[in-house]
Design an enzyme around this catalytic site. Structure first.
Site, PDB file in Angstrom:
ATOM      1  N   GLY A  13       0.742  -1.224  -0.133  1.00 20.38           N
ATOM      2  CA  GLY A  13       0.029   0.108  -0.205  1.00 20.38           C
ATOM      3  C   GLY A  13       1.158   1.110   0.138  1.00 20.38           C
ATOM      4  N   SER A  14       1.869   1.115  -0.523  1.00 23.63           N
ATOM      5  CA  SER A  14       2.566   2.500  -0.926  1.00 23.63           C
ATOM      6  C   SER A  14       2.318   3.265  -1.479  1.00 23.63           C
ATOM      7  CB  SER A  14       4.230   2.124  -0.797  1.00 23.63           C
ATOM      8  OG  SER A  14       4.613   1.830  -2.493  1.00 23.63           O
ATOM      9  N   ASN A  15       1.399   3.037  -2.637  1.00 22.81           N
ATOM     10  CA  ASN A  15       1.019   4.042  -3.634  1.00 22.81           C
ATOM     11  C   ASN A  15      -0.773   4.670  -2.630  1.00 22.81           C
ATOM     12  OD1 ASN A  15       1.910   4.245  -6.188  1.00 22.81           O
ATOM     13  ND2 ASN A  15       1.856   2.619  -6.093  1.00 22.81           N
ATOM     14  N   ARG A  67     -16.351 -14.452  -8.687  1.00 25.59           N
ATOM     15  CA  ARG A  67     -16.236 -12.998  -8.879  1.00 25.59           C
ATOM     16  C   ARG A  67     -17.370 -12.528  -8.490  1.00 25.59           C
ATOM     17  NH1 ARG A  67     -10.768 -13.189  -9.713  1.00 25.59           N
ATOM     18  NH2 ARG A  67      -9.907 -14.742 -10.993  1.00 25.59           N
ATOM     19  N   MET A  92      -4.029  -7.287  -6.103  1.00 22.70           N
ATOM     20  CA  MET A  92      -4.331  -8.229  -6.934  1.00 22.70           C
ATOM     21  C   MET A  92      -5.377  -8.885  -7.223  1.00 22.70           C
ATOM     22  SD  MET A  92      -2.130  -7.263  -8.170  1.00 22.70           S
ATOM     23  CE  MET A  92       0.231  -6.461  -8.014  1.00 22.70           C
ATOM     24  N   ARG A  93      -6.128  -8.841  -8.134  1.00 22.58           N
ATOM     25  CA  ARG A  93      -7.639  -9.334  -7.493  1.00 22.58           C
ATOM     26  C   ARG A  93      -8.184  -8.599  -9.151  1.00 22.58           C
ATOM     27  NH1 ARG A  93     -10.566 -13.958  -5.706  1.00 22.58           N
ATOM     28  NH2 ARG A  93     -13.081 -13.355  -6.367  1.00 22.58           N
ATOM     29  N   ASN A 109      -6.104   2.238 -12.076  1.00 17.89           N
ATOM     30  CA  ASN A 109      -4.844   1.711 -11.823  1.00 17.89           C
ATOM     31  C   ASN A 109      -3.530   2.019 -12.046  1.00 17.89           C
ATOM     32  OD1 ASN A 109      -4.434  -0.804 -11.256  1.00 17.89           O
ATOM     33  ND2 ASN A 109      -3.367  -1.415 -13.169  1.00 17.89           N
ATOM     34  N   HIS A 111       0.207   1.253 -12.688  1.00 26.01           N
ATOM     35  CA  HIS A 111       1.174  -0.454 -13.185  1.00 26.01           C
ATOM     36  C   HIS A 111       2.854   0.344 -13.632  1.00 26.01           C
ATOM     37  CE1 HIS A 111       1.981  -4.182 -14.950  1.00 26.01           C
ATOM     38  NE2 HIS A 111       2.767  -4.112 -15.402  1.00 26.01           N
ATOM     39  N   GLU A 176       6.186   6.254  -9.262  1.00 28.09           N
ATOM     40  CA  GLU A 176       4.412   6.149  -8.756  1.00 28.09           C
ATOM     41  C   GLU A 176       3.412   7.073  -8.243  1.00 28.09           C
ATOM     42  OE1 GLU A 176       3.332   1.948  -8.721  1.00 28.09           O
ATOM     43  OE2 GLU A 176       5.994   1.965  -9.163  1.00 28.09           O
TER      44      GLU A 176
HETATM   45  C1  GAR Z   1       2.986  -1.033  -7.436  1.00 27.64           C
HETATM   46  O1  GAR Z   1       4.149  -1.173  -8.437  1.00 27.64           O
HETATM   47  C2  GAR Z   1       1.868  -1.300  -8.336  1.00 27.64           C
HETATM   48  O2  GAR Z   1       3.011  -0.301  -9.309  1.00 27.64           O
HETATM   49  C3  GAR Z   1       1.860  -2.543  -9.299  1.00 27.64           C
HETATM   50  O3  GAR Z   1       2.166  -3.643  -7.687  1.00 27.64           O
HETATM   51  C4  GAR Z   1       2.841  -2.177  -6.854  1.00 27.64           C
HETATM   52  C5  GAR Z   1       2.042  -2.313  -5.456  1.00 27.64           C
HETATM   53  O4  GAR Z   1       2.558  -1.519  -4.650  1.00 27.64           O
HETATM   54  N1  GAR Z   1       0.585  -3.215 -10.306  1.00 27.64           N
HETATM   55  C6  GAR Z   1       0.367  -3.859 -10.215  1.00 27.64           C
HETATM   56  O5  GAR Z   1       1.876  -4.541 -11.102  1.00 27.64           O
HETATM   57  C7  GAR Z   1      -0.109  -4.064 -11.495  1.00 27.64           C
HETATM   58  N2  GAR Z   1      -0.146  -4.724 -12.545  1.00 27.64           N
HETATM   59  P1  GAR Z   1       1.868  -0.781  -3.744  1.00 27.64           P
HETATM   60  O6  GAR Z   1       1.153  -1.648  -2.919  1.00 27.64           O
HETATM   61  O7  GAR Z   1       3.093  -0.067  -2.259  1.00 27.64           O
HETATM   62  O8  GAR Z   1       1.228   0.217  -3.945  1.00 27.64           O
END
Ligand code: GAR
Length: 217
Positions: A13-15, A67, A92-93, A109, A111, A176
């Protein structure tokens, strides 16, 4: 009026934290009203609560392949919180096409690659194996296809010969944390318009901005 935003996470969850911190600013037209995790042990959950944002655990595992069943519960939490916009942040779902269509133009989202290159798993390994010299991150509207959809904002970093997936991931993550809050601000403020499969925007990159990699001394 601030748009009411839900952040969906599965892990660190850093984003999410970057979005919560940015939304505290007065002139941001978005308010993070709830964080929802599909994993009870997501390490980002305490960070949300420490920042005063309610965090809801909605385990997806018991639903297995159902789902639609999971999404019905998720939709109920979103409705309870009168959510206008969803930000996926390491969630991630996969969703059904029906859920994605319901939130079309209202779900973002992030990526860690310059989409449409390197969607899916191990984007940094994919980038290094392809030998690209510039990589980065993309914020996009969600469509049924994974890691695809109208692009709102991208940020780039130079790739070094000695990069590993971990070192590249760390540099891209810094990007990000800059672009996701900015992209949310742009979308929540009405600065984007969907034109077919393309996102048009009132904001522009500074003309003359370039990133050349490798750059000769
Ligand atoms: C992030 O790097 C995000 O871009 C990636 O998961 C990480 C989550 O980090 N997302 C994907 O790969 C989506 N396909 P976070 O939990 O620290 O935000």
């Amino acid at each position: 009026m601030k748009r009411r935003v839900a952040i969906l996470i599965s892990g660190r969850g850093s984003n999410m934290t970057a979005l919560i911190e940015a939304a505290k600013e007065h002139d941001v037209p978005a308010e993070i009203v709830v964080v929802i995790s599909n994993k009870a042990d997501a390490s980002g959950l305490p960070n949300a609560r420490d920042r005063g944002v309610p965090a809801v655990i909605l385990e997806s595992k018991p639903f297995g392949n159902d789902r639609a069943g999971f999404e019905a519960e998720l939709q109920a939490v979103l409705d309870d919180n009168r959510v206008d916009l969803i930000c996926l942040a390491g969630f991630m779902r996969l969703f059904t096409a029906e859920f994605v269509q319901r939130w079309q133009g209202r779900m973002l989202n992030i990526h860690p690659s310059l989409l449409p290159s390197f969607p899916g798993l191990d984007p940094h390994g994919q980038a290094l194996r392809a030998g690209v010299k510039i990589s980065g991150a993309t914020v996009h509207f969600v469509i049924p296809e994974t890691d695809a959809g109208p692009i709102v904002m991208q940020g780039a970093v130079a790739v070094r010969d000695d990069d590993t997936p971990a070192t590249l991931a760390a540099r891209v993550l810094q990007i990000e944390h800059r672009i996701y809050p900015d992209a949310l601000r742009l979308v929540a403020g009405g600065g984007t318009r969907l034109d077919g499969g393309v996102c048009r925007t009132t904001a522009h990159g500074r003309s003359g901005d370039t990133l050349i990699s490798p750059e000769l001394a």
